[in-house]
Enzyme design. Sequence first.
Site, short mmCIF file in Angstrom:
data_model
loop_
_atom_site.label_atom_id
_atom_site.label_comp_id
_atom_site.label_asym_id
_atom_site.label_seq_id
_atom_site.Cartn_x
_atom_site.Cartn_y
_atom_site.Cartn_z
N ASN A 143 -23.99 -79.32 33.20
CA ASN A 143 -24.88 -79.15 33.85
C ASN A 143 -24.47 -77.77 34.56
O ASN A 143 -23.21 -77.67 35.03
CB ASN A 143 -25.02 -80.02 34.99
CG ASN A 143 -26.08 -79.91 36.05
OD1 ASN A 143 -27.33 -80.04 35.65
ND2 ASN A 143 -25.85 -79.57 37.17
N TYR B 74 -25.61 -74.69 43.97
CA TYR B 74 -25.41 -75.66 45.23
C TYR B 74 -24.60 -74.58 46.40
O TYR B 74 -23.82 -73.99 46.05
CB TYR B 74 -24.48 -77.11 44.84
CG TYR B 74 -25.24 -77.80 43.75
CD1 TYR B 74 -26.44 -78.19 43.52
CD2 TYR B 74 -24.31 -77.91 42.72
CE1 TYR B 74 -26.90 -78.75 42.75
CE2 TYR B 74 -24.73 -78.67 41.47
CZ TYR B 74 -25.99 -79.22 41.55
OH TYR B 74 -26.44 -79.71 40.27
N ARG B 75 -24.80 -75.22 47.72
CA ARG B 75 -23.93 -74.55 48.50
C ARG B 75 -22.64 -75.15 48.81
O ARG B 75 -22.33 -76.45 48.56
CB ARG B 75 -24.67 -74.90 49.88
CG ARG B 75 -24.18 -73.92 51.05
CD ARG B 75 -24.56 -74.69 52.29
NE ARG B 75 -23.98 -75.82 52.82
CZ ARG B 75 -24.79 -76.76 53.44
NH1 ARG B 75 -25.78 -76.86 53.68
NH2 ARG B 75 -23.86 -77.95 53.82
N TRP C 146 -24.71 -81.40 47.50
CA TRP C 146 -25.82 -81.57 46.39
C TRP C 146 -26.75 -82.76 46.72
O TRP C 146 -26.05 -83.87 47.18
CB TRP C 146 -25.11 -81.46 44.98
CG TRP C 146 -24.02 -82.42 44.75
CD1 TRP C 146 -23.87 -83.56 45.42
CD2 TRP C 146 -22.90 -82.13 43.68
NE1 TRP C 146 -22.75 -84.25 44.83
CE2 TRP C 146 -22.08 -83.27 43.85
CE3 TRP C 146 -22.67 -81.02 42.99
CZ2 TRP C 146 -21.06 -83.29 43.19
CZ3 TRP C 146 -21.62 -81.12 42.21
CH2 TRP C 146 -20.62 -82.37 42.24
N LEU C 147 -27.87 -82.58 46.22
CA LEU C 147 -28.72 -83.84 46.53
C LEU C 147 -28.17 -84.99 45.36
O LEU C 147 -27.63 -84.62 44.16
CB LEU C 147 -30.09 -83.88 46.39
CG LEU C 147 -30.49 -82.42 47.37
CD1 LEU C 147 -32.18 -82.25 47.17
CD2 LEU C 147 -30.54 -83.21 48.69
N ARG D 64 -29.29 -84.67 41.59
CA ARG D 64 -28.63 -83.46 41.01
C ARG D 64 -27.92 -83.83 39.79
O ARG D 64 -27.06 -84.77 39.89
CB ARG D 64 -28.43 -82.44 41.96
CG ARG D 64 -29.40 -81.80 42.76
CD ARG D 64 -30.66 -81.14 42.22
NE ARG D 64 -31.65 -80.78 43.06
CZ ARG D 64 -32.84 -80.35 42.94
NH1 ARG D 64 -33.30 -80.57 41.71
NH2 ARG D 64 -33.42 -79.87 43.93
N GLU E 82 -28.53 -75.23 30.38
CA GLU E 82 -29.07 -73.75 31.05
C GLU E 82 -28.63 -72.61 30.38
O GLU E 82 -29.17 -71.51 30.66
CB GLU E 82 -28.41 -74.01 32.53
CG GLU E 82 -29.03 -74.97 33.27
CD GLU E 82 -28.51 -76.34 33.44
OE1 GLU E 82 -28.98 -77.34 34.19
OE2 GLU E 82 -27.59 -76.62 32.43
N ASP F 89 -29.99 -74.04 56.99
CA ASP F 89 -30.90 -74.25 55.69
C ASP F 89 -32.18 -73.85 55.54
O ASP F 89 -32.73 -73.05 56.48
CB ASP F 89 -30.55 -75.71 55.64
CG ASP F 89 -30.14 -76.12 54.01
OD1 ASP F 89 -30.94 -75.62 53.32
OD2 ASP F 89 -29.15 -76.78 53.97
#
Length: 503
Positions: A171, A175-176, A189-190, A193, A235, A284
């Site tokens: 993957n 992400y921050r 990350w959420l 994800r 990706e 954000d």
Amino acid sequence: MARDLRGFLKLLEQRGQLRRISALVDPDLEIAEIANRMLQSGGPGLLFENVKGSPYPVAVNLMGTVERICWAMNMEQPQELEALGRKLSLLQQPKPPKNFAQAVDFGKVLLEVLRAKPGWDLLPPCQQVVIPEAKLDLQQIPMIRPYPGDAGKIITLGLVITKDCETGTPNVGVYRLQSQSPKTMSVHWLSVRGGARHLRKAAERGQKLEVAIALGVDPLIIMAAATPIPVELSEWLFAGLYGGAGVNLARCKTLDLAVPADAEMILEGTITPGEQVADGPCGDHMGYYGGVEDSPLIRFHTLTHRHDPIYLTTFSGRPPKEEAMMAIALNRIYTPILRQQVPEIVDFFLPMEALSYKAAILSIDKAYPGQARRAALAFWSALPQFTYTKFVIVVDRTINIRDPRQVVWALSSKVDPERDVFILPATPFDTLDFASSKIGLGSRMGIDATTKIPPETNHPWGEPLESDPAVAAMVERRWAEYGLADLTLGQVNPNLFGYEMGA
């Protein structure tokens, strides 16, 4: 053009869209302040060559316009993005071709998939210099702190690369990351994800999760990583499809992960399941500081980089920002993909002012009662990103969904709030959305702004006002005869209606 960051910088410079800054600048607040002013005015990309506290230059605002994003994807016009989306839609839900022409089109797409297969570089530029853990100091990387209330310096355009410990499927996400120490960073990350899923699987097996961060990559790869399309393709393959040629990959020095061979820097580390630290507050995309959250801690042990590496960055905030420009481009790419999944949708638009995902406007070719509600419900489940869309407005296909005047007219003239507004309560939600009553749990609203048909209404709908076609054609022919040739025919001046900047 070379398929790397340096090639893109060269292209921007050739087209007058890059400004080099030789004055000393501070990555703490100053770089973001300068870049934000460029973003607001649609200005060029910036390359800061003299950065306080770091030997590395900083590139920012490279994708600050849709035009430059098209260039990054080897395109010249935004319309070409939809053509790319149509190709991807064939891969999303392939159907048997109905005729020879469709078979030829599908065959061309399959050939492009073969050409997009990643290649391997045994002597990758990203590993020209290797810094082991004993000498590793992340503070040498010119990470920026965009806002005065931010808890620390951040990485925003790094590709966070992980792998499913069961299937081996990689993957690649954007992400921050927040600096925690000279050798550690937290990742935000959420839970939906890919990286978060991989960490949960590693935890079930009692294993550490390997993580690589690729910094300073070809912007085309960033666009591929940011595309939320549920296709069983990596990706890397998407990036190859975007660019028309496979991405060169390399094996990490200490991890079993593949990274872009032409990246400027690669950070290699691991996450121990359960090891978390306070992450935030941080400015954000909602336009506020996000709260403090316990987030996974990455312990880095190796840094590799090219000779004289360039650090690529950006920052979030209230639009316009680079992420908003990326979202506009992605909107065009996955419009055909959404049509493939929800056939009644003619077009859809995610306004930048609504953070490019909080509100969606759909147009449909309405054929039966209740269809608008069905389209809204289907939209929410079509792609993972739309899980967090708060408002969905559905209009007739005759409405230009990119014209706010037409959308507001449809809302005002076609909606009865009691009949046409529906609420879905207590649904999974964006933890950064402070408007919800509970963090991570919120409601969604659907609005049917289409023309109503029985049994949606029990009275006839009025006929829309339209010009007489013959008279309209005559006026167009005689426009110059009226002495009005210097005035654009039929163009509305938005300044007359309060739409000018600052009104």
